[in-house]
Scaffold this motif. Structure first.
Motif, mmCIF file in Angstrom:
data_model
loop_
_atom_site.group_PDB
_atom_site.id
_atom_site.type_symbol
_atom_site.label_atom_id
_atom_site.label_comp_id
_atom_site.label_asym_id
_atom_site.label_seq_id
_atom_site.Cartn_x
_atom_site.Cartn_y
_atom_site.Cartn_z
ATOM 1 N N PHE A 4 47.750 40.801 38.831
ATOM 2 C CA PHE A 4 46.681 41.615 38.271
ATOM 3 C C PHE A 4 47.277 42.833 37.562
ATOM 4 O O PHE A 4 48.269 43.392 38.019
ATOM 5 C CB PHE A 4 45.725 42.099 39.362
ATOM 6 C CG PHE A 4 44.989 40.998 40.071
ATOM 7 C CD1 PHE A 4 43.717 40.612 39.653
ATOM 8 C CD2 PHE A 4 45.565 40.337 41.149
ATOM 9 C CE1 PHE A 4 43.034 39.604 40.303
ATOM 10 C CE2 PHE A 4 44.893 39.313 41.802
ATOM 11 C CZ PHE A 4 43.621 38.949 41.374
ATOM 12 N N LEU A 5 46.639 43.236 36.472
ATOM 13 C CA LEU A 5 46.971 44.484 35.790
ATOM 14 C C LEU A 5 45.996 45.549 36.258
ATOM 15 O O LEU A 5 44.777 45.343 36.238
ATOM 16 C CB LEU A 5 46.868 44.315 34.280
ATOM 17 C CG LEU A 5 47.056 45.585 33.435
ATOM 18 C CD1 LEU A 5 48.472 46.133 33.571
ATOM 19 C CD2 LEU A 5 46.725 45.300 31.960
ATOM 20 N N LEU A 6 46.531 46.679 36.695
ATOM 21 C CA LEU A 6 45.699 47.809 37.107
ATOM 22 C C LEU A 6 45.573 48.779 35.939
ATOM 23 O O LEU A 6 46.567 49.127 35.311
ATOM 24 C CB LEU A 6 46.311 48.520 38.320
ATOM 25 C CG LEU A 6 46.516 47.662 39.568
ATOM 26 C CD1 LEU A 6 47.191 48.479 40.664
ATOM 27 C CD2 LEU A 6 45.197 47.090 40.070
ATOM 28 N N ILE A 7 44.345 49.205 35.648
ATOM 29 C CA ILE A 7 44.085 50.141 34.553
ATOM 30 C C ILE A 7 43.386 51.362 35.119
ATOM 31 O O ILE A 7 42.327 51.253 35.750
ATOM 32 C CB ILE A 7 43.218 49.495 33.459
ATOM 33 C CG1 ILE A 7 43.889 48.214 32.935
ATOM 34 C CG2 ILE A 7 42.978 50.465 32.319
ATOM 35 C CD1 ILE A 7 43.055 47.483 31.898
ATOM 36 N N GLY A 165 48.375 51.107 34.994
ATOM 37 C CA GLY A 165 48.642 51.314 36.415
ATOM 38 C C GLY A 165 49.631 50.330 36.995
ATOM 39 O O GLY A 165 49.897 50.351 38.205
ATOM 40 N N GLY A 166 50.181 49.442 36.154
ATOM 41 C CA GLY A 166 51.187 48.497 36.622
ATOM 42 C C GLY A 166 50.611 47.159 37.054
ATOM 43 O O GLY A 166 49.390 46.968 37.132
ATOM 44 N N LEU A 167 51.502 46.230 37.345
ATOM 45 C CA LEU A 167 51.140 44.886 37.787
ATOM 46 C C LEU A 167 51.286 44.762 39.298
ATOM 47 O O LEU A 167 52.235 45.303 39.868
ATOM 48 C CB LEU A 167 52.013 43.841 37.097
ATOM 49 C CG LEU A 167 51.944 43.775 35.567
ATOM 50 C CD1 LEU A 167 52.958 42.768 35.034
ATOM 51 C CD2 LEU A 167 50.547 43.416 35.096
ATOM 52 N N VAL A 168 50.348 44.070 39.920
ATOM 53 C CA VAL A 168 50.436 43.811 41.359
ATOM 54 C C VAL A 168 50.077 42.357 41.623
ATOM 55 O O VAL A 168 49.281 41.764 40.891
ATOM 56 C CB VAL A 168 49.497 44.730 42.173
ATOM 57 C CG1 VAL A 168 49.874 46.180 42.001
ATOM 58 C CG2 VAL A 168 48.034 44.496 41.809
ATOM 59 N N GLU A 169 50.677 41.812 42.652
ATOM 60 C CA GLU A 169 50.288 40.484 43.121
ATOM 61 C C GLU A 169 49.351 40.652 44.298
ATOM 62 O O GLU A 169 49.607 41.462 45.193
ATOM 63 C CB GLU A 169 51.513 39.670 43.521
ATOM 64 C CG GLU A 169 52.377 39.256 42.345
ATOM 65 C CD GLU A 169 53.491 38.305 42.762
ATOM 66 O OE1 GLU A 169 53.709 38.156 43.994
ATOM 67 O OE2 GLU A 169 54.137 37.711 41.889
#
Length: 233
Positions: A4-7, A165-169
């Motif tokens: 997921f991309l966090l914005i 906000g970066g990428l997270v799994e």
């Protein structure tokens, strides 16, 4: 596990447009699919005339929102004196003139525009299919170095911080939002998610028209979201 991309969306003013009638520009407390599509397309440098690219990007978006700071609503009362000779630019990229008799321009043009002040929220989104271009990595890079200035709804609403906000799994949208840094540490921030059988049925049911037909240039159809509180961690 999905990525997921966090914005991060925070600013002195936001204007996440909702279903409008007449001259009143109403807003929601979270951005819909068309707004996120326009924001990302602007960062990528897409032109308004690239309707099919906008449409495809919107079709691929799967997103949820966490409202960390709800802010406060206010209405901007706007007036403008317009004459028959005044011309304005349109989304078609060409100036448009005005019609009507001289007497029709004797009164000012009046509009009301709602805004939310001092709001902060986080969007978690993924793309389906994930491997198609633009990818989440492409979107993150575009948010870091956007092709054009970015706004939180209207041009008068610039962001107060970098959006990427970066990428997270994470297992799902709820888990991705739970992992994101909270702007204002509230014990249980508000969450808005697309309707799903696994969501608590007591969550508020929201029927919205947040998707734009980028080919015809209008919003159409509706779908269901759910609004509730994030479980305590």
């Amino acid at each position: 596990m999905p990525c997921f991309l966090l914005i991060a969306l925070e600013g002195p003013m936001t204007a996440f447009g909702a279903e409008a009638v007449d001259a009143r520009g109403v807003v929601r407390d979270w951005p819909g699919a068309s707004l996120l599509t326009g924001l990302l397309a602007n960062a990528l440098g897409l032109m308004r005339t690239e309707a099919e690219a906008h449409q495809r990007l919107q079709e691929r978006l799967v997103f949820g929102v966490r409202i960390d700071r709800p802010g406060s609503r206010f209405t901007d009362f706007q007036t403008a004196v317009l004459s028959r000779d005044d011309r304005g630019w349109t989304t078609r990229g060409a100036p448009e003139g005005r019609a009507g008799g001289t007497a029709t321009y004797g009164s000012p043009h009046i509009r009301e525009r709602d805004h939310i002040a001092d709001m902060a929220l986080t969007v978690a989104l993924r793309l389906e299919p994930a491997e198609e271009v633009p990818t989440l990595e492409n979107l993150g890079a575009a948010l870091d170095q956007p092709a054009r200035p970015l706004f939180l709804g209207r041009k008068a609403c610039p962001p107060a911080r970098p959006l990427n906000g970066g990428l997270v799994e994470a297992q799902d949208l709820m888990a991705a939002l739970a992992r994101a840094t909270v702007f204002d540490p509230a014990p249980r921030p508000i969450i808005v998610l697309p309707d799903d059988p696994e969501i608590d049925p007591q969550w508020e049911r929201l029927v919205v028209s947040d998707r734009r037909n980028w080919i015809s240039g209008v919003h159409a159809g509706s779908r269901v979201f759910r609004r509730g509180r994030l479980k305590e961690r």
